[in-house]
Design an enzyme around this catalytic site. Structure first.
Site, PDB file in Angstrom:
ATOM      1  N   LYS A   1      -3.696  15.544   1.266  1.00 29.73           N
ATOM      2  CA  LYS A   1      -3.787  14.609   2.390  1.00 29.73           C
ATOM      3  C   LYS A   1      -2.420  14.107   2.838  1.00 29.73           C
ATOM      4  CE  LYS A   1      -8.493  13.028   1.521  1.00 29.73           C
ATOM      5  NZ  LYS A   1      -9.395  11.869   1.348  1.00 29.73           N
ATOM      6  N   GLU A   2      -1.440  14.172   1.935  1.00 23.98           N
ATOM      7  CA  GLU A   2      -0.076  13.782   2.266  1.00 23.98           C
ATOM      8  C   GLU A   2       0.844  14.967   1.953  1.00 23.98           C
ATOM      9  OE1 GLU A   2      -0.619   9.044   1.173  1.00 23.98           O
ATOM     10  OE2 GLU A   2       0.130  10.433  -0.337  1.00 23.98           O
TER      11      GLU A   2
ATOM     12  N   ASP B   1       1.590   9.682  -7.495  1.00 26.60           N
ATOM     13  CA  ASP B   1       0.395   9.314  -8.260  1.00 26.60           C
ATOM     14  C   ASP B   1      -0.571  10.484  -8.409  1.00 26.60           C
ATOM     15  OD1 ASP B   1       0.573   6.821  -9.380  1.00 26.60           O
ATOM     16  OD2 ASP B   1      -1.082   5.961  -8.230  1.00 26.60           O
TER      17      ASP B   1
ATOM     18  N   LYS C   1      -2.236   1.696  -5.575  1.00 30.53           N
ATOM     19  CA  LYS C   1      -0.844   1.709  -5.112  1.00 30.53           C
ATOM     20  C   LYS C   1      -0.022   0.584  -5.732  1.00 30.53           C
ATOM     21  CE  LYS C   1       1.950   1.488  -0.885  1.00 30.53           C
ATOM     22  NZ  LYS C   1       1.922   1.346   0.589  1.00 30.53           N
TER      23      LYS C   1
ATOM     24  N   ASP D   1       6.200   3.999   3.299  1.00 30.47           N
ATOM     25  CA  ASP D   1       5.126   4.960   3.075  1.00 30.47           C
ATOM     26  C   ASP D   1       5.652   6.378   3.285  1.00 30.47           C
ATOM     27  OD1 ASP D   1       3.275   3.108   2.394  1.00 30.47           O
ATOM     28  OD2 ASP D   1       2.199   3.113   4.297  1.00 30.47           O
TER      29      ASP D   1
ATOM     30  N   ASP E   1      -0.550  -5.141  -0.252  1.00 33.37           N
ATOM     31  CA  ASP E   1       0.431  -5.776   0.621  1.00 33.37           C
ATOM     32  C   ASP E   1       0.033  -7.200   0.988  1.00 33.37           C
ATOM     33  OD1 ASP E   1      -1.743  -4.847   2.014  1.00 33.37           O
ATOM     34  OD2 ASP E   1      -0.604  -3.741   3.510  1.00 33.37           O
TER      35      ASP E   1
END
Length: 758
Positions: A106-107, A136, A270, A294, A461
């Site tokens: 996905k990334e 991760d 995260k 990010d 956050d």
């Protein structure tokens, strides 16, 4: 660090954006909303249920607008003057950079690499920067890509600094072909750098398709027999800057880390990874300032570090001056621009109170604040007070607060006392870094409670931001003309809704934690309006009244009842809707967006509210009942092609065809699309029912039945849900699947039957 003379011009200044005209417009709309509520209370309808639902929905809309007006009352932002920094500060402080990633599918690693390359090429001394990438997903592909990128960085970083390149992410920089004299030095360097980047892309593409090539390298033994959720700590120094003088040809430190994960341990998503980043960076470089970005947000302004340091290094009489510096989130492929407009309005509004809210990326933190310091713990010169020394430097409490690692405790003491890190070789800390990455390291410590990124929500956050502001700190908001960071947005459809569902779930989840902005009203140091700002950010609960209000006009047409005032009082609704449309359109036009962009944003906002946010309420209910846990869903991100590795250049016709699909709403069989499809079908049915004259003539209630107001309401809802209406006639991924349509049709028929017979 050289001292700052009081007579010197400031490194930064606060800019106010107060407008009495806009305040008057906000108050006028608020007055119209209250007038509508008063009308509903004084003029009760024979159809009590519809009238009551409308009253409740409009009361919540009025509360939302009151909250927005309160937040927007005194907007402000900070302006930095980085050109003055070098004149005033001889020894610039170090900065540690954090880039978290979690899923190589996905990334994509090539996207992560572009972010890392843009950070390594910042306009800042290379010996003062260190980039840490937290994986991760424990992916050997990500590590391989970083190794290859470190080689390319030795070409890319000097090239950017030599020619003062503005955009320092290669995939963005090479989007447009370069026309120059063939024998010019820049032209030759440009061509060579572009070829090397294409080689990097090819290597990553080949490794993605053939993972066996990674197994043959001894450097990848740590990744053997590992699973994303079951593996030991991995810490690898990809590149170490041994020059140490900040030469333009130097490349900053680059470190790959992946914390230990075991199936029986809860890893805090995260926030757990970010706390591991703090610990590892504290052991290796221990910079006083930390930037987190990010993995899909590259640097768009190479002077961003200098801008942020202007805020931190500006002396202030306020002891709580600037715990963190937040930049707005902006995107290079945004289809809907409501997020940019929202930040411009609400972001500046909150910044004018106690400071902006930390949004998880594009933010500079101070290490000492993340270690738990409050403004009251500091003297006027920034040193620890006597009380703070006893509290934070007491040997008996250090291990209890920060963990059992002696090296970690020593680095924290140095950071709290503002001592520079004397260690020159970061590889000496690898063994200690493994120790602080164990699953059990944080057990019975203050990590996640008062130290580092706070736990308790998947929205690390927001909850961390509340924790910082509740200790009395302020924050700064810099919104430069050139966006500091640019990111990638998910495709318009499921990925966007999933992302918004995660944000909405996290927002509601915070309300049920001890860090809720509604808790500790008199104990904590968050200003009242700042609490309202947090409450507004966390209020995805407003999806419920929006959902009900989307059904009310259709219900009235089917039931032959009314929800809108008759006669002159209808002017309240017309004026209210008209003013809101003109006001929001002006906001878009003022920021340079088109009318089409404004309309798409209104549609997108309604769809998100009645899908992603609606399912976030479902998630929270199931969590509170103990049925399931809130999951951390990662939205799939894509990176546009800059060049074809085969050298093939697409034709103009192909480009046009490809671009014609950009921004089109994508559907699949996910349940997320059922509510929007039901809303579209119900309003379509109500409109057809009314136009065909099928309303019950016997239902001539006092004041009349449904009419023009309800018909216009249905048309407006259909316009806002136009992507679903269009999806009825599209095919493929742009058409509503039969499974979704059948579920929605069943629910719509049930609603129509209930409305007609009731």
């Amino acid at each position: 660090m050289a001292g700052l003379k009081s007579s010197s011009p400031p490194l930064c200044e606060r800019i106010s954006h107060k407008s009495y005209f806009l305040r008057a417009v906000d108050l006028t709309i608020l007055g119209l909303l209250f007038s509508l509520l008063l009308y509903r209370v004084l003029h009760r309808s024979p159809n009590e249920n519809v009238w009551l639902v409308a009253l409740i929905c409009e009361s919540l809309f009025s509360l939302t607008w009151l909250t927005c007006t309160c937040i927007k009352w005194s907007p402000a932002e900070d302006k930095a003057y980085p050109n003055r920094l070098d004149e005033r500060i001889q020894n610039l402080p170090s900065v540690d950079i954090f880039v978290p990633t979690a899923d190589p599918v996905k990334e994509p690693p090539i996207m992560v690499v572009n972010t890392v390359l843009s950070l390594l090429a910042l306009n800042y001394p290379a010996n003062k920067l260190a980039c840490y990438v937290s994986d991760d997903g424990c992916s050997p592909l990500t590590y391989f890509t970083l190794k290859e990128a470190s080689r390319f960085a030795k070409i890319w970083v000097p090239f950017c600094k030599k020619y003062n390149v503005g955009v320092r992410a290669p995939f963005r920089y090479f989007l447009n072909p370069f026309d120059a004299v063939n024998d010019s030095e820049f032209s030759k360097d440009w061509e060579m750098t572009k070829r090397e980047y294409e080689k990097l892309c090819r290597k990553v593409e080949d490794a993605s398709g053939n993972s066996h090539c990674l197994d043959a390298d001894n450097d990848f033994k740590a990744f053997s027999n590992r699973k994303p959720n079951d593996h030991s700590t991995i810490v690898k120094v990809v590149w170490e800057n041994k020059g140490g003088v900040g030469d333009e040809r130097e490349v900053p430190h680059l470190v790959y880390i992946s914390r230990e994960k075991r199936p029986n341990y809860f890893h805090h998503y995260k926030s757990g990874a970010m706390n591991f980043l703090i610990r590892v960076s504290g052991l290796m470089t221990n910079a006083p300032y930390m930037l987190n970005v990010d993995c899909d947000m590259h640097v768009n302004d190479p002077d961003v570090v200098r801008q942020a340091l202007c805020m931190f290094l500006q002396k202030s009489k306020n002891s709580s001056h600037c715990a963190f510096v937040q930049y707005p989130q902006e995107f290079y492929d945004s289809i809907t621009d409501e997020f940019t407009v929202l930040q411009s309005i609400m972001g500046r509004g909150v910044a004018g109170i106690q400071g902006p809210i930390y949004v998880g990326t594009g933010c500079f933190h101070t290490r000492r604040v993340m270690y738990g310091l409050s403004p009251g713990d500091l003297e006027d010169d920034g040193s620890l007070s006597l009380v703070a020394r006893r509290e934070f430097l007491d040997e008996d409490s250090l291990e209890r607060k920060y963990g059992s690692s002696k090296e970690m405790v020593k680095s924290m003491v140095d950071a709290l006392q503002r001592k520079s890190n004397p260690q020159n070789t970061i590889t000496n800390s690898i063994e200690a870094a493994h120790e602080v990455g164990h699953c059990h390291y944080e057990f019975q410590t203050n990590w996640g409670e008062t130290v580092g990124y706070l736990y308790g929500s998947v929205s690390e956050d927001i909850i961390t931001s509340i924790g910082i502001h509740s200790r009395g700190w302020t924050s700064s908001y810099i919104c430069p003309d050139q966006p500091a960071f640019l990111g990638s947005t998910p495709s318009v459809g499921l990925e966007t809704i999933v992302q918004q569902r995660r944000w909405g779930t996290a927002g509601i989840e915070v309300l049920f934690t001890r860090h809720s902005p509604l808790a500790g009203m008199f104990r904590r140091k968050i200003r009242f309006r700042q609490r309202i700002g947090y409450f507004w950010v966390l209020m995805s609960l407003r999806s419920i009244p929006e959902l009900f209000y989307c059904f009310l006009p259709a219900y009235c047409l089917l039931h032959s009842s009314t929800i809108f005032p008759k006669g002159p009082c209808l002017g309240i609704i017309v004026t209210l809707v008209g003013m809101h449309c003109i006001y929001s359109l002006w906001q878009f036009k003022y920021l340079g967006f088109s009318v089409k962009s404004w309309f798409v944003a209104q549609s997108h906002w309604r769809i998100i509210a009645t899908s992603g946010w609606l399912f976030s309420i479902y998630d929270i209910i199931f969590k509170l009942l103990g049925i399931s846990k809130v999951e951390h869903r990662i939205a799939k991100k894509t990176i546009p092609e800059t060049t074809s590795v085969s050298g093939y250049e697409p034709s103009q016709k192909e480009n046009d065809s490809e671009s014609s699909d950009v921004g089109k709403f994508e559907f699949d069989s996910s349940c997320h699309f059922v509510p929007g499809t039901v809303i579209m079908l119900v309003n379509l049915a109500g409109l057809v029912w009314y136009l065909m004259g099928l309303q019950r003539s016997s239902c001539s209630h006092e004041g009349g039945g449904s009419g023009v107001g309800e018909t216009c309401g249905c048309i407006l809802v259909l316009m806002l849900f136009y992507p679903f209406l269009k999806g009825l006639f599209e095919k493929g991924k742009y058409g509503i699947p039969l499974s979704t349509l059948s579920k929605a049709a069943f629910l719509a028929l049930f609603f129509v039957g209930f409305s007609v017979r009731n």
